[in-house]
Design a protein around this motif. Sequence first.
Motif: not given
Length: 171
Positions: A4-9, A150-155
């Motif tokens: 998972d290369p991306l975190d919530n930020l 969906h980037f934002h919904q995963e937060m």
Amino acid sequence: MVDDPLDNLDRRILHLLQIDARGASDTSIADETDVTGTTVHNRIQQLEDQGVILGYNPEISYERAGYPMRVLFICSIDLSKRSEMAVKALDVRGVVNVREMLAGEENLHVEVVAEGTSDVKESTEQLDELGLQIMSSNILAEEHIQPWNHFHQEMAGEDAETPSEIGSDEE
């Protein structure tokens, strides 16, 4: 590459950039994400360096710019030549977008903008000269695009905001 290369930020930054990359400053993104502008700047730089952010492109109304015709050519090429032909198709007059399909006979979609039918004919001939078999062509009327939310919904723990809600408190 990491699982998972991306975190919530990172996801939140990407979402905000999709909504308005031109108007989003490090400070305005920092205000939305509760981190400093320096953190946002560093994260954007890392996302660019990692190839997650590939560029910042304007959305253009070709019709208003004097190119009222947009044609989508559905083409076929041997799968082993698909990527090579996609790159070559970008050099054809009027081509603004080439999409490689994963499989199937109609595996290359080429979008062309033009002033008129004579320009479309020239583009058609050039695509044919490349060896692309044009299966069909369609005049595009309208295109509707939105940020992938969906980037934002995963937060976790945050309410998702719609693009119209974000930045609605601007002066």
